[in-house]
Design a protein around this motif. Structure first.
Motif, mmCIF file in Angstrom:
data_model
loop_
_atom_site.group_PDB
_atom_site.id
_atom_site.type_symbol
_atom_site.label_atom_id
_atom_site.label_comp_id
_atom_site.label_asym_id
_atom_site.label_seq_id
_atom_site.Cartn_x
_atom_site.Cartn_y
_atom_site.Cartn_z
ATOM 1 N N ILE A 60 98.059 17.581 90.216
ATOM 2 C CA ILE A 60 97.678 18.736 89.396
ATOM 3 C C ILE A 60 97.157 18.273 88.046
ATOM 4 C CG2 ILE A 60 98.643 20.715 88.157
ATOM 5 C CD1 ILE A 60 100.314 21.243 90.633
ATOM 6 N N THR A 61 97.796 17.244 87.486
ATOM 7 C CA THR A 61 97.328 16.729 86.199
ATOM 8 C C THR A 61 95.915 16.173 86.336
ATOM 9 O OG1 THR A 61 99.620 16.113 85.817
ATOM 10 C CG2 THR A 61 98.012 15.277 84.258
ATOM 11 N N SER A 64 93.420 18.886 86.618
ATOM 12 C CA SER A 64 93.309 19.661 85.383
ATOM 13 C C SER A 64 92.300 19.040 84.427
ATOM 14 C CB SER A 64 94.661 19.741 84.664
ATOM 15 O OG SER A 64 95.610 20.344 85.478
ATOM 16 N N TYR A 67 89.203 20.741 83.360
ATOM 17 C CA TYR A 67 89.195 21.696 82.262
ATOM 18 C C TYR A 67 89.111 21.005 80.925
ATOM 19 C CZ TYR A 67 89.986 25.958 84.775
ATOM 20 O OH TYR A 67 89.831 27.045 85.568
ATOM 21 N N TYR A 68 89.785 19.851 80.813
ATOM 22 C CA TYR A 68 89.907 19.225 79.513
ATOM 23 C C TYR A 68 88.635 18.491 79.097
ATOM 24 C CZ TYR A 68 94.760 20.347 80.434
ATOM 25 O OH TYR A 68 95.910 21.008 80.733
ATOM 26 N N PHE A 69 87.893 17.966 80.071
ATOM 27 C CA PHE A 69 86.669 17.244 79.705
ATOM 28 C C PHE A 69 85.456 18.167 79.796
ATOM 29 C CE2 PHE A 69 89.385 13.605 80.888
ATOM 30 C CZ PHE A 69 89.357 12.981 79.666
ATOM 31 N N ASP A 70 84.746 18.263 78.720
ATOM 32 C CA ASP A 70 83.648 19.226 78.637
ATOM 33 C C ASP A 70 82.581 18.987 79.690
ATOM 34 O OD1 ASP A 70 84.564 20.756 76.409
ATOM 35 O OD2 ASP A 70 84.192 18.983 75.175
ATOM 36 N N TYR A 73 83.658 20.260 83.034
ATOM 37 C CA TYR A 73 83.855 21.696 83.026
ATOM 38 C C TYR A 73 82.536 22.444 83.146
ATOM 39 C CZ TYR A 73 85.485 26.280 81.457
ATOM 40 O OH TYR A 73 85.780 27.598 81.369
ATOM 41 N N MET A 81 88.904 26.520 88.435
ATOM 42 C CA MET A 81 90.310 26.849 88.713
ATOM 43 C C MET A 81 90.619 26.776 90.209
ATOM 44 S SD MET A 81 90.841 30.897 88.457
ATOM 45 C CE MET A 81 90.071 31.956 89.657
ATOM 46 N N VAL A 84 92.358 23.597 91.060
ATOM 47 C CA VAL A 84 93.798 23.595 90.778
ATOM 48 C C VAL A 84 94.545 24.344 91.878
ATOM 49 C CG1 VAL A 84 95.577 24.296 89.147
ATOM 50 C CG2 VAL A 84 93.385 23.473 88.299
ATOM 51 N N ALA B 132 95.466 19.224 74.728
ATOM 52 C CA ALA B 132 95.182 18.855 76.126
ATOM 53 C C ALA B 132 96.288 17.977 76.686
ATOM 54 C CB ALA B 132 93.837 18.130 76.197
ATOM 55 N N GLY B 136 98.753 19.050 79.678
ATOM 56 C CA GLY B 136 98.810 18.212 80.875
ATOM 57 C C GLY B 136 100.228 17.774 81.172
ATOM 58 N N PHE B 140 102.490 18.723 84.434
ATOM 59 C CA PHE B 140 103.081 17.707 85.302
ATOM 60 C C PHE B 140 104.564 17.976 85.522
ATOM 61 C CE2 PHE B 140 105.366 13.715 85.842
ATOM 62 C CZ PHE B 140 104.683 13.144 86.904
ATOM 63 N N CYS B 171 100.106 26.690 85.981
ATOM 64 C CA CYS B 171 98.995 25.755 85.783
ATOM 65 C C CYS B 171 97.720 26.503 85.402
ATOM 66 C CB CYS B 171 98.751 24.925 87.040
ATOM 67 S SG CYS B 171 100.073 23.760 87.322
ATOM 68 N N LEU B 172 97.439 27.630 86.080
ATOM 69 C CA LEU B 172 96.214 28.376 85.784
ATOM 70 C C LEU B 172 96.234 28.913 84.360
ATOM 71 C CD1 LEU B 172 95.263 30.405 88.950
ATOM 72 C CD2 LEU B 172 94.279 28.322 88.035
ATOM 73 N N VAL B 175 96.267 25.981 81.740
ATOM 74 C CA VAL B 175 95.022 25.209 81.771
ATOM 75 C C VAL B 175 93.830 26.062 81.323
ATOM 76 C CG1 VAL B 175 93.369 24.471 83.529
ATOM 77 C CG2 VAL B 175 95.524 23.283 83.295
ATOM 78 N N TYR B 178 93.210 26.607 77.623
ATOM 79 C CA TYR B 178 92.562 25.566 76.835
ATOM 80 C C TYR B 178 91.132 25.974 76.485
ATOM 81 C CZ TYR B 178 90.981 20.879 75.590
ATOM 82 O OH TYR B 178 90.470 19.798 74.948
ATOM 83 N N ARG B 179 90.493 26.736 77.396
ATOM 84 C CA ARG B 179 89.101 27.151 77.184
ATOM 85 C C ARG B 179 89.009 28.555 76.612
ATOM 86 N NH1 ARG B 179 85.568 23.199 77.114
ATOM 87 N NH2 ARG B 179 86.603 21.548 78.229
#
Lengths: 447, 447
Positions: A60-61, A64, A67-70, A73, A81, A84, B132, B136, B140, B171-172, B175, B178-179
């Motif tokens: 899951i990490t 995920s 989402y965190y890296f532009d 995304y 989503m 996930v 982030a 994360g 986890f 998680c949804l 996560v 973040y956006r």
């Protein structure tokens, strides 16, 4: 931690409330401690459970990160989503279950997406009002038909999840299409994100301490044979010392192990279904055909048949209606021989299943236990009993005939294990060399 | 539809291709016809399956209206798709399963949403990069811990789906947060759409021809007793006509019915788990406590014990080692009495379970079958056999002692059914009046 009612009446309201609080607090603590102990036991019994939990967290990490890296995304937007969701829903304990769910999800999304896009295009030709009616109608038909298909046993066993996802995807695509005309792009993005999520789950599941359903099935079947073996030895020890007053009832754990064999059918079948999804690997490569799982199920079914007989023996032991000990002792030698040889045969067969080697000495053990069975029969025939009450002998006669039944069962199990070995390329030559000699041995000794 | 290789060689390439096509076409047609026949049989066997499929279609169509009507769509936007997903995933065959999944989904979403919003707020205080990492890390931890909790048997039985949805929602929410900073609004919308979907599924499931897991469980347990009853009658008929050459092997379907009883544990347990979710209704209102489901499981376990004995009888019948017919005939009357009375007792108990009425005459049937068992014992004792070979008598002695075992099992089943009736308020007075008289009857007749 319960409070005696008398003490509450004599105390003031504060002291009373304090005591109640203490009692509740104590109860809460004991529940938590109990829970933690249970969880620790689960972890100790099978550390793969802890590893599996950490693997799910890791998967899951990893997913995920979309989402965190532009950069990542940007490509998928909010549809990321689904990656996930896919990881959470698809990741299972064994590789087979994970692969099965992943493939079901991927193919169902593909087909349902294609159908959804097609229906959307078709509905587009009609007016906006007609479109809603048409989409609703198709949704109803697809949901009803596919739900009915889920009742068909063969489809349910392997493709139940896929059929569910088919309904889900079709409804989402065709319904969302009503608002959003970029339905093809949406279907494409959903499929890709699901593939990414599924691939992440499968790769992490396989690469870190994988749990193979096929190995679990093989271990379960072998373990069941071992449980039956230890019952037979335990039964013999108990039967010839038990005074018949029911005092030793349920005393030994070796006499209880067989109970789990009785109800193992469901677990075995689901493991076999998962195992069918697993790729060819390691020792499985040596099989002529890819999937000998049905043969494991056959052995499991025969082990259950054997367990029904042992249940009858166990019941006889606990019923307290035993032949007097001095008569039982007369058949002790033959019965002991029969049970120890049967038990050795079962252990040998279990080892053969675990090690995927042919059961070299099992047949001779079975032959010896058959000789012992014949000895008991002649003991019964030669009027060993003439001085005794016929009624008192019947329980022992029942035990003897049940044992003969069990030996028959074990012989069938041995045949099945030989068949399994004959499907196994690397042992085929060895097996063919061993088999006829031993079946001849049985014929010579018995007939 | 296979093609003989000889004909292919003599024909031209077109004729050959045409024949291949015809063969494939025929095969395809036969598969489709087979499939359709199987589906029709499923529908005929239990028309509730067809109704269920139509209900699922209806529920999805109803919930799709959110998309088609502008007013309803405006409130939730794209989140309205969660309503469709919820209906597809939650709607199950029985009311209990649907309610269980719906409640699991709703509460898991509520708690996970709250936790997700909390973690999002906490992470918001740190910088964007730290956020982030924190999100994360929490993802986890929650995924790993909750995945491990799913292994605990008690949680797995009733809350497995809820725990899965907890991971998913947490998680949804954390996560996506973040956006999208409107995380509270998103959590609220998800919860509401899931409630709407769940409520639609539950209302349609209950209001149109509902299938109650509790009724299914009661019918399954009663049906198992009836299968055992018909085995006993069928066995008696077969045993006293069978010449022992194994010719009649597996001839009657009444002798096969008990097989499904052997492996009924899993189905019974899952039905009981679903039934626990079902509301109090109809005949259940007459129970002192809400859930007598455990008692049904007890009866089911005893029925399986009885089935293990019948399996031993069945095996004896097919093994071909029977006492000569002229000796068997001597015990025919008592054995016939024993099997017919046992079978009547089982049928009576099954009717009692189905109709939720106390089993009024079962005890007297059991008493009569015990008398028959005693008759056989005295037949064995009085040396009816003196002229015959002892070895030839043993199979019949085994049948007799297995029958005595079965009568014991049935007595235990009757006790359990009485206990079930005693939990049942409206019959308690009647039951108390009937019970002691009958147990006295047994004592007078047997001891």
């Amino acid at each position: 931690m319960d409070i005696a009612p008398g003490t509450l009446e004599n105390a003031g309201p504060f002291a009373c409330a304090w005591r109640r609080f203490k009692a509740l607090h104590g109860k809460f603590i004991s529940i938590v401690v109990d829970f933690a102990r249970q969880a620790m036991k689960l972890g100790r019994d099978d550390p793969r459970r802890i590893i599996h939990s950490l693997k799910v967290g890791l998967a899951i990490t990893v997913v995920s990160l979309f989402y965190y890296f532009d950069g990542l995304y940007g490509g998928f937007g909010v549809n990321a989503m689904w990656a996930v969701i896919t990881v959470v829903v698809v990741f299972d304990f064994s590789v087979g279950a994970t692969l099965g769910r992943g493939l079901n999800r991927a193919f169902a999304t593909l087909f349902a997406g294609a159908l959804g896009v097609g229906v959307h295009r078709l509905a587009n030709y009609t007016g906006h009002k007609c479109e809603a009616i048409l989409l609703g109608f198709f949704g109803f038909i697809v949901a009803a038909v596919v739900t009915f298909l889920r009742f068909i046993p063969k489809l349910k066993a392997r493709y139940d999840y896929g059929l569910l996802i088919f309904i889900l995807t079709f409804c989402l695509i065709s319904v969302s299409g009503y608002r959003d005309d970029e339905v093809l792009e949406m279907a494409r993005q959903r499929l890709f994100t699901i593939l990414i999520g599924g691939a992440t789950a499968v790769i992490i599941c396989i690469s870190i301490c994988p749990v193979w359903a096929g190995d679990n099935l093989s271990n379960l079947v072998a373990g069941n044979l071992e449980k039956l073996a230890s019952f037979l030895v335990g039964f013999e020890a108990e039967y010839f010392t038990n005074s018949g007053d029911g005092e030793n009832k349920d005393s030994k754990s070796s006499l209880q192990g067989y109970r789990s064999v009785l109800n193992s059918k469901g677990t075995e079948e689901s493991l076999a279904n998962f195992a069918k999804w697993e790729p060819c690997r390691g020792w499985l490569r040596t099989f002529k055909y890819r999937h000998p799982w049905k043969q494991y199920l056959n052995i499991g079914a025969l082990a259950r048949q054997c367990a029904y007989r042992t249940d009858a023996l166990h019941n006889l032991l606990n019923a307290g209606v035993l032949t007097p000990l001095e008569i039982r002792v007369k058949v002790q030698e033959s019965c002991g021989k029969m049970s120890s040889e049967s038990s050795n045969a079962l252990k040998e067969l279990a080892t053969a299943i675990r090690a995927m080697s042919p059961p070299s000495t099992a047949d001779s053990h079975i032959a010896k236990s058959k000789i012992a069975a014949n000895n008991i029969k002649s003991l019964l025939k030669t009027g060993l009993w003439e001085d005794n009450d016929l009624l008192e002998i019947i329980p022992t006669a029942t035990v003897a005939s049940t044992f003969v039944d069990i030996v028959d069962c074990i012989e069938k199990i041995a045949q099945s294990v030989h068949e399994l070995a004959s499907l196994h390329v690397s042992f085929r030559s060895a097996d063919v060399a061993v088999c006829p000699k031993q079946s001849q041995l049985i014929q010579n000794e018995i007939l």
